[in-house]
Write an enzyme that holds these catalytic residues in place. Structure first.
Site, PDB file in Angstrom:
ATOM      1  N   ARG A 133       0.833  -1.220   0.000  1.00 57.42           N
ATOM      2  CA  ARG A 133       0.000   0.000   0.000  1.00 57.42           C
ATOM      3  C   ARG A 133       0.866   1.268   0.000  1.00 57.42           C
ATOM      4  NH1 ARG A 133      -2.993  -3.761  -0.403  1.00 57.42           N
ATOM      5  NH2 ARG A 133      -5.144  -3.881   0.323  1.00 57.42           N
ATOM      6  N   SER A 189     -10.237  -0.451   3.855  1.00 58.20           N
ATOM      7  CA  SER A 189      -9.415  -0.644   5.062  1.00 58.20           C
ATOM      8  C   SER A 189      -8.893   0.699   5.550  1.00 58.20           C
ATOM      9  CB  SER A 189      -8.225  -1.547   4.753  1.00 58.20           C
ATOM     10  OG  SER A 189      -8.666  -2.799   4.304  1.00 58.20           O
ATOM     11  N   GLU A 248      -4.005   3.570   6.589  1.00 57.91           N
ATOM     12  CA  GLU A 248      -3.834   3.383   5.147  1.00 57.91           C
ATOM     13  C   GLU A 248      -4.444   4.570   4.414  1.00 57.91           C
ATOM     14  OE1 GLU A 248      -5.890   1.567   1.811  1.00 57.91           O
ATOM     15  OE2 GLU A 248      -5.393  -0.313   2.817  1.00 57.91           O
TER      16      GLU A 248
HETATM   17  N1  EPU Z   1     -10.153 -10.589  10.604  1.00 56.42           N
HETATM   18  C1  EPU Z   1     -10.825 -10.662  11.816  1.00 56.42           C
HETATM   19  N2  EPU Z   1     -11.840  -9.772  12.060  1.00 56.42           N
HETATM   20  C2  EPU Z   1     -12.212  -8.850  11.157  1.00 56.42           C
HETATM   21  C3  EPU Z   1     -11.535  -8.777   9.927  1.00 56.42           C
HETATM   22  C4  EPU Z   1     -10.498  -9.654   9.664  1.00 56.42           C
HETATM   23  O1  EPU Z   1     -10.520 -11.482  12.647  1.00 56.42           O
HETATM   24  O2  EPU Z   1     -13.144  -8.095  11.463  1.00 56.42           O
HETATM   25  C5  EPU Z   1      -9.059 -11.535  10.328  1.00 56.42           C
HETATM   26  C6  EPU Z   1      -9.565 -12.891   9.872  1.00 56.42           C
HETATM   27  O3  EPU Z   1      -8.794 -13.848  10.522  1.00 56.42           O
HETATM   28  C7  EPU Z   1      -9.239 -12.944   8.404  1.00 56.42           C
HETATM   29  C8  EPU Z   1      -8.045 -12.051   8.290  1.00 56.42           C
HETATM   30  O4  EPU Z   1      -8.234 -11.060   9.314  1.00 56.42           O
HETATM   31  O5  EPU Z   1      -8.939 -14.245   7.990  1.00 56.42           O
HETATM   32  C9  EPU Z   1      -7.946 -11.384   6.957  1.00 56.42           C
HETATM   33  O6  EPU Z   1      -9.142 -10.701   6.686  1.00 56.42           O
HETATM   34  P1  EPU Z   1      -9.576 -10.279   5.194  1.00 56.42           P
HETATM   35  O7  EPU Z   1      -9.368 -11.408   4.254  1.00 56.42           O
HETATM   36  O8  EPU Z   1     -10.910  -9.659   5.268  1.00 56.42           O
HETATM   37  O9  EPU Z   1      -8.487  -9.216   4.770  1.00 56.42           O
HETATM   38  P2  EPU Z   1      -7.789  -8.024   5.570  1.00 56.42           P
HETATM   39  O10 EPU Z   1      -6.386  -8.439   5.868  1.00 56.42           O
HETATM   40  O11 EPU Z   1      -8.613  -7.544   6.682  1.00 56.42           O
HETATM   41  C10 EPU Z   1      -6.788  -7.027   3.367  1.00 56.42           C
HETATM   42  C11 EPU Z   1      -6.735  -5.731   2.644  1.00 56.42           C
HETATM   43  C12 EPU Z   1      -8.055  -5.471   1.913  1.00 56.42           C
HETATM   44  C13 EPU Z   1      -8.278  -6.594   0.948  1.00 56.42           C
HETATM   45  C14 EPU Z   1      -8.305  -7.918   1.708  1.00 56.42           C
HETATM   46  C15 EPU Z   1      -8.411  -9.113   0.802  1.00 56.42           C
HETATM   47  C16 EPU Z   1      -5.221  -4.308   3.892  1.00 56.42           C
HETATM   48  C17 EPU Z   1      -5.082  -3.139   4.785  1.00 56.42           C
HETATM   49  N3  EPU Z   1      -6.455  -4.647   3.574  1.00 56.42           N
HETATM   50  O12 EPU Z   1      -7.765  -6.922   4.404  1.00 56.42           O
HETATM   51  O13 EPU Z   1      -7.912  -4.275   1.184  1.00 56.42           O
HETATM   52  O14 EPU Z   1      -9.491  -6.442   0.237  1.00 56.42           O
HETATM   53  O15 EPU Z   1      -7.070  -8.075   2.458  1.00 56.42           O
HETATM   54  O16 EPU Z   1      -7.200  -9.284   0.122  1.00 56.42           O
HETATM   55  O17 EPU Z   1      -4.213  -4.886   3.470  1.00 56.42           O
HETATM   56  C18 EPU Z   1      -8.222  -1.913   1.275  1.00 56.42           C
HETATM   57  O18 EPU Z   1      -7.012  -1.814   1.162  1.00 56.42           O
HETATM   58  O19 EPU Z   1      -8.969  -0.901   1.365  1.00 56.42           O
HETATM   59  C19 EPU Z   1      -8.814  -3.237   1.325  1.00 56.42           C
HETATM   60  C20 EPU Z   1     -10.134  -3.422   1.520  1.00 56.42           C
END
Ligand code: EPU
Length: 339
Positions: free
Chosen positions: A166, A239, A335
């Site tokens: 990012r 995010s 972010e």
């Molecule tokens: N999780 C929780 N609680 C929550 C959310 C997430 O426990 O409320 C844990 C879960 O264990 C889950 C893990 O976090 O397995 C990962 O969650 P998720 O797949 O939803 O992805 P993220 O890491 O929260 C990132 C990106 C998103 C992107 C998704 C999918 C960042 C900051 N965010 O989110 O990007 O869509 O992965 O690849 O890296 C954005 O940048 O605006 C964005 C939405």
């Protein structure tokens, strides 16, 4: 003064958080010539310029005193094509998801996992958009950008953009210095589908049949729609924080205390932990404070239920950061760009 310059324009329709602040000046340019004319004209006034794309990764905390410049440069073109790859150029003002759909229709792979990301093509390199195991830098070829003071157009290749998680040079040293005009991507005619991340394989199985570009895109869209709020309905900027990387020893100590904490070892020896998990563990998920809150299905997303001020959302984010710091000893980095 360029024809389309306006004064005291509400930015509410132009940011996905839906924050209602005015821009002192507002101008929209539809092509490179108009952009140059505007920049040369502004050279005498030397008003600060804020370049706006889809407004999907920023939070306004007050009126914008200078000029808000919106790059509405459109067009998608196939520049080169051979048996294996295609070089595609898109105007900065193209909506990102439209480019994804165009690529899929041409049978070109590489950005299908980046389906449904809000925002414009021009904003995509700034934060090196990423999702579901793919990042813009994987397919990025180069971009052209106009210097906001001199009007000179410079070409940036992948190395020059200094992409990171990012991150890019346009969020660091060159922040606020350039207007991105067009972006070129190298896409594949023989794509290898990337279905390893999270629930993609499950969604593909539910869709049925042999997976292809369109089905991967559909799977990503379904996952996003199920977790992420639609900015047209509830204000948000995706995010709000980055997923932090912490030293392996700290991750091991935390996992001993919280065995259910997900942790992803990185190539450099650090460990990435999901900020969403940390925020949820602090009890913030689904919590509402006044007109803003933490999304009930994804704790990494802050939402504006309607009428929230940017400062309220920023204050909420600071309380979340303080809690995560106190509980886990981890500093969450934003972010979203705060303006
Ligand atoms: N999780 C929780 N609680 C929550 C959310 C997430 O426990 O409320 C844990 C879960 O264990 C889950 C893990 O976090 O397995 C990962 O969650 P998720 O797949 O939803 O992805 P993220 O890491 O929260 C990132 C990106 C998103 C992107 C998704 C999918 C960042 C900051 N965010 O989110 O990007 O869509 O992965 O690849 O890296 C954005 O940048 O605006 C964005 C939405």
């Amino acid at each position: 003064m360029p024809a389309r310059m306006q004064t005291q324009v509400s930015l509410r329709p132009y940011n996905t958080f839906g924050i209602d602040v005015p821009a002192r000046w507002w101008v929209e340019v539809e092509n490179e010539r108009d952009a140059l004319e505007f920049i040369m004209d502004n050279a005498h006034r030397s008003q600060p310029i804020l370049v706006l794309g889809g407004g999907s990764n920023l939070l306004f905390t007050g009126p914008v005193e200078g000029i808000v410049l919106r790059a509405a440069i459109r067009g998608i073109e196939l520049l080169e094509s051979d048996a294996g790859t295609a070089l595609v150029e898109a105007g900065a003002g193209e909506p990102w998801h439209g480019l994804v759909e165009w690529a899929i229709a041409q049978g070109l792979g590489g950005i299908e996992n980046l389906s449904l990301i809000p925002g414009t093509v021009g904003a995509a390199p700034i934060q090196n958009i990423g999702a579901y195991g793919a990042e813009l830098q994987d397919v990025f070829d180069s971009l052209d950008a106009m210097h906001l003071e001199t009007g000179a157009v410079h070409r940036f290749d992948r190395a020059a953009c200094r992409f990171g998680y990012r991150e890019s040079i346009f969020k660091q040293e060159l922040k606020g210095k350039y207007l991105i005009l067009r972006v070129r991507l190298r896409l594949s005619r023989t794509p290898v589908l990337n279905t390893r991340y999270g629930d993609i394989a499950q969604e593909l199985a539910a869709i049925g049949g042999e997976p292809d570009l369109r089905k991967v895109s559909e799977a990503v869209c379904r996952i996003r729609r199920s977790k992420l709020p639609d900015p047209a309905e509830i204000g948000n900027a995706g995010s709000f924080f980055k997923n932090p990387s912490i030293p392996a020893a700290q991750a091991a100590a935390l996992q001993a205390q919280h065995p259910q904490m997900p942790a992803y070892p990185q190539a450099d020896g650090s460990v990435k932990v999901p900020a969403g998990w940390l925020i949820e563990a602090c009890g913030w998920k689904g919590r509402r404070e006044g007109a803003c809150g933490v999304h009930a299905r994804q704790a990494l997303v802050l939402v504006n239920y309607g009428g929230a001020a940017g400062a309220e959302i920023l204050a909420l984010s600071a309380r979340i950061q303080a809690d995560v710091q106190a509980r886990f000893g981890i500093a969450l980095e934003r972010e979203v760009n705060v303006i």
